[in-house]
Enzyme design. Structure first.
Site, PDB file in Angstrom:
ATOM      1  N   GLU A 179       0.800  -1.221   0.280  1.00 20.84           N
ATOM      2  CA  GLU A 179      -0.007  -0.048  -0.050  1.00 20.84           C
ATOM      3  C   GLU A 179       0.864   1.267  -0.009  1.00 20.84           C
ATOM      4  O   GLU A 179       0.531   2.221   0.534  1.00 20.84           O
ATOM      5  CB  GLU A 179      -1.105   0.092   1.409  1.00 20.84           C
ATOM      6  CG  GLU A 179      -2.105  -1.054   1.190  1.00 20.84           C
ATOM      7  CD  GLU A 179      -3.058  -0.816   2.166  1.00 20.84           C
ATOM      8  OE1 GLU A 179      -4.140  -1.489   2.107  1.00 20.84           O
ATOM      9  OE2 GLU A 179      -2.739  -0.326   3.194  1.00 20.84           O
ATOM     10  N   GLU A 223      -6.731  -7.547  -0.974  1.00 25.55           N
ATOM     11  CA  GLU A 223      -7.445  -7.481   0.172  1.00 25.55           C
ATOM     12  C   GLU A 223      -9.049  -7.111  -0.029  1.00 25.55           C
ATOM     13  O   GLU A 223      -8.996  -5.850  -0.354  1.00 25.55           O
ATOM     14  CB  GLU A 223      -6.850  -6.335   1.013  1.00 25.55           C
ATOM     15  CG  GLU A 223      -5.493  -6.828   1.568  1.00 25.55           C
ATOM     16  CD  GLU A 223      -4.830  -5.918   2.450  1.00 25.55           C
ATOM     17  OE1 GLU A 223      -5.602  -4.934   3.237  1.00 25.55           O
ATOM     18  OE2 GLU A 223      -3.670  -5.801   2.857  1.00 25.55           O
TER      19      GLU A 223
END
Length: 792
Positions: free
Chosen positions: A127, A196
């Site tokens: 991320e 995710e």
């Protein structure tokens, strides 16, 4: 627990297990590695392989994950010149060393797919796209370096970078979020992957409980595959527990349940686990069409669309979506009419028959309870006093114990001082109060004012607790303001500052500090006394921690005082008691509702931080979640005025048959006599289906549409049978599991029909047929069957 968890995931229709690798759990100091116990990475990957499943290994080694310091070792922050996650030589050096070490370990054990192993993808970084802006020009150079460094490992499977919008060609950019159907990778040569999908959300101490309804989770997954998705992973499918001091945040709870399909204790969460299992089966029935063709989108009306996978040879699958957030709609597709509930997707593996709709939850639900069992004195120990349990007590000094670590004028940063070897740091000073102070003559009291960068604090004056304060998961800094008791002469002020997990994400996150920034006393004759630049004496940690009195080999490090009546509401107190395990084999949680805040251990294993702090009653909570419309973490919250975490998971494997040593360190005061072990038990099973629910039992696409009627399925936990049907109604029952009620349309023979099929069985399927029920009831309505049963 690993084999059972992996097996439950496999039974849920999962093919791949994804896991992070926690750098700070593995490299305890530079070059000193740990792969013992819960950190036995090779064992974990091999368990996945033995189950016949694949593995996605997210090496990172920055991982975020609501894990302490985002998984990066704290020691690295103190290597001179280091800045995390940018074009910085020390950081890159240690990151490359660790990544290479893990890759070589996996190669050595032949665990990558080309070697015949289960690992099909590996991840570098995590991320970073969110935070690149904080790192200037170094960011782009770092991303390019990380991709090259990963690629040079020659693992023979692709590397991924999640949430990396500018991922170099060497790695695949992937999506994280509640929805990723609209995501496009940053090159047409890269497949569309979702690393995710968040089926719930994490929790922080003092906050409410977030819930994501399974109808919306299923909707998001179906939409992803409708729109050409390739890989979808649930983060978390099982979240488990942040044992010891591993949770980050700060303020992340010890429970990392995440409202995942497998709960913290390892039990399937129903109906979430079952509904997703049926979704997975429906997607796999469409597998051939999904692999052999590209989706073609058709508009079926406003907010309505179909995506059709048709390879031209008669193999065809379709996804029909109603994106309206309020209204159910009828659509016509290929000359057949279909009813699509609001915010739902229907899956047609043969372009004709609906085998699954994301909003129609037909799989069983359950009610799960934590059933308390009082602590039992161990038969093999001298722990049996006349009144049952014998407690051993040790009380910490409020302030400096042993020799002070150092003294200085003003404040030090908490984290730079403890280097996270402990949550605790004592800040102590003393003040002299003259005999002529006005407040001594009156009944008034001076006020202590403290400001801190975080995370929590207990204030002691002359060894007595004056009060506590803390920040929260949204904002770590806090202020303390309380009247205090001072006497004429010297007064000792001891402030116990605490961290509650370190920052785990954000730009330049490793520089976020903690600890005191200002201390003043108001209400003295000379006005306000500012102690911020006074002489402060410091002590790192607690005496009991330092001596390891929670470990079996360190128990005799202090002089314990034995009693059958342990002190109640006494701060800074260690409690030790020897107990038997709870009966049965159900998972166990330690019920700490009557305690304050602290740490707990069983047989030297770290249960973790406990803190049954309640969420505010002024905030908004809901009774029921509306799954329709976009989800966000605060959309559906419950638990206003309840403790964020009452029970603390104690794995069954930590218990010995007898002589178990439970050690509690209580910071501010509680009632240890009310601590219980609670067993996690399924108290009821439920099923609630309607006549128009699709049936997904088909194992192959050729059998789809074989005309089976809807059925209510019940399956008991292992070694139990259905012993009682508490509720059953065919007609228009309302409510949910545990609180069903009959409607104005009800077949009086429902209970006996259900008992006939189900009583004494470990599982049963009650079909909504003429044979079982009066289908002529209430003409013109879609009838439902609701059942609640007990297994024993």
């Amino acid at each position: 627990m690993w084999p059972g968890l992996v097996q439950t995931a496999k039974e849920g229709g999962v093919d791949v297990i994804e896991s992070y690798v926690f750098w700070n759990g593995h490299e305890l100091s530079p070059g000193k590695y740990n792969f013992e116990g819960r950190y036995d990475l090779v064992k974990f990957v091999k368990i996945v392989q033995q189950a016949g499943m694949y593995m996605i290994l997210r090496i990172g080694p920055f991982v975020a994950a609501e894990w302490n310091f985002g998984g990066v070792p704290v020691w690295l922050h103190y290597v001179p010149g280091t800045v995390f996650r940018t074009d910085n030589e020390p950081f890159k050096h240690y990151m490359q060393n660790f990544t290479t070490f893990i890759v070589n370990l996996m190669k050595q054990e032949k665990l990558f797919a080309p070697q015949g192993g289960p690992i099909i993808l590996a991840q570098v970084e995590n991320e970073y796209g969110y935070y690149e802006k904080f790192y200037g020009d170094g960011a782009k150079r770092y991303v390019t370096w990380a991709a090259k460094m990963a690629d040079s490992q020659n693992i023979g499977v692709p590397w991924i970078m999640c949430q990396q919008y500018d991922a170099p060609d060497l790695v695949i950019s992937t999506c994280n979020g509640f929805y990723c159907d609209q995501f496009t990778p940053n090159s047409p040569n890269k497949p569309k992957m979702w690393t995710e999908n968040w089926p719930g959300w994490f929790k922080t101490f003092g906050a409410r409980d977030p819930h994501r309804p399974v109808e919306d989770v299923a909707f998001s997954v179906a939409r992803f595959f409708q729109k050409g998705g390739s890989v979808q992973n649930y983060y978390m499918y099982h979240g488990g527990t942040n044992f010891g001091r591993t949770s980050g945040g700060p303020f992340i709870t010890t429970s990392y349940d995440y409202e995942a399909p497998i709960d913290e204790y390892g039990l399937p969460r129903l109906p979430k686990w079952g509904h997703l299992k049926e979704l997975h089966r429906a997607i796999k029935l469409s597998e051939h069409a999904l692999l052999k063709s590209e989706p073609a989108t058709l508009s079926l009306g406003p907010s309505l669309e179909a995506d059709v996978y048709d390879d031209g040879s008669g193999v065809c699958a379709a996804f029909l979506a109603n994106l309206d957030e309020k209204t159910d709609k009828n659509v016509v597709f290929r000359n057949v009419s279909y009813l699509l509930p609001a915010w739902s997707v229907s899956i047609l593996p043969d372009c004709r028959n609906v085998v699954f709709n994301t909003a129609k939850v037909g799989s069983q639900a359950s009610l799960v309870e934590m059933v308390p069992e009082e602590l039992q004195p161990s038969v093999t120990s001298p722990s049996k006093g006349l009144k049952g349990l014998k407690w051993d007590i040790f009380v910490e000094n409020a302030g400096i114990w042993g020799v002070a670590d150092f003294t200085r004028n003003g404040f030090v940063d908490h984290i730079n001082t403890t280097k996270d070897t402990t949550d605790y740091l004592w800040y102590t000073t003393s003040i002299i109060i003259g005999e002529n102070e006005e407040f001594l003559k009156k009944a008034s009291r001076p006020v202590l004012l403290i400001e801190s960068k975080g995370h929590a604090l207990h204030a002691f004056v002359n060894q007595k607790l004056q009060g506590s304060a803390s920040g929260n998961g949204s904002y770590s800094p806090f202020k303390f303001k309380k009247p205090i008791s001072l006497k004429a002469g010297t007064n000792e002020i001891a402030l116990l500052s605490m961290t509650v997990g370190l920052q785990n994400a954000g730009g330049l996150y490793e520089w976020v500090g903690a600890g005191l920034t200002s201390v003043k006393i108001e209400g003295l004759s000379n006005g306000t006394m500012d102690l911020s630049m006074s002489k402060w004496t410091y002590k790192i940690g607690l005496q009991g921690e330092h001596l390891g009195i929670y470990k079996p080999d360190g128990l005799n490090g202090v002089k314990w005082v034995s009693t059958s009546e342990p002190p109640i509401n006494q701060p800074l107190t260690w409690y030790k008691v020897v107990v038997d395990p709870p009966s049965g084999d159900e998972p166990v949680g330690l019920d700490m509702i009557h305690m304050g805040k602290g740490l707990a251990w069983l047989n030297g294993e770290e249960i973790g931080r406990y803190w049954p702090i309640k969420s505010s009653t002024h905030e908004k909570c809901v009774d029921e979640c509306d799954y329709r419309g976009k989800f966000f973490p605060d959309k559906c919250l419950t638990g206003c005025g309840e403790p964020s975490q009452r029970w603390y998971h104690v794995p069954r494997s930590w218990f010995k048959p007898s002589g178990n040593i439970l050690v509690i360190f209580e910071e501010k005061g509680g009632d240890p006599t009310k601590i219980t072990f609670s067993k996690r038990k399924t108290s009821s099973l439920c099923s609630h289906v309607a006549e128009d629910f699709p049936m997904v039992e088909q194992e192959s696409v050729s059998k789809v549409g074989s005309g089976k009627s809807a059925a209510a399925h019940l399956k008991c936990p292992k070694n139990t049978l259905i012993s009682n049907v508490k509720f059953a109604s065919f007609g228009n029952p309302t409510g949910r599991c545990g609180s069903y009620s009959k409607g104005d349309c009800h077949d009086p023979n429902t209970i006996s029909a259900v008992e006939k099929v189900c009583l004494g069985k470990s599982e049963c399927a009650v079909e909504l047929t003429e044979e079982n029920f009066d289908r002529g009831l209430c003409p013109g309505t879609t009838k439902k069957l609701a059942i609640e049963a007990v297994c024993s």
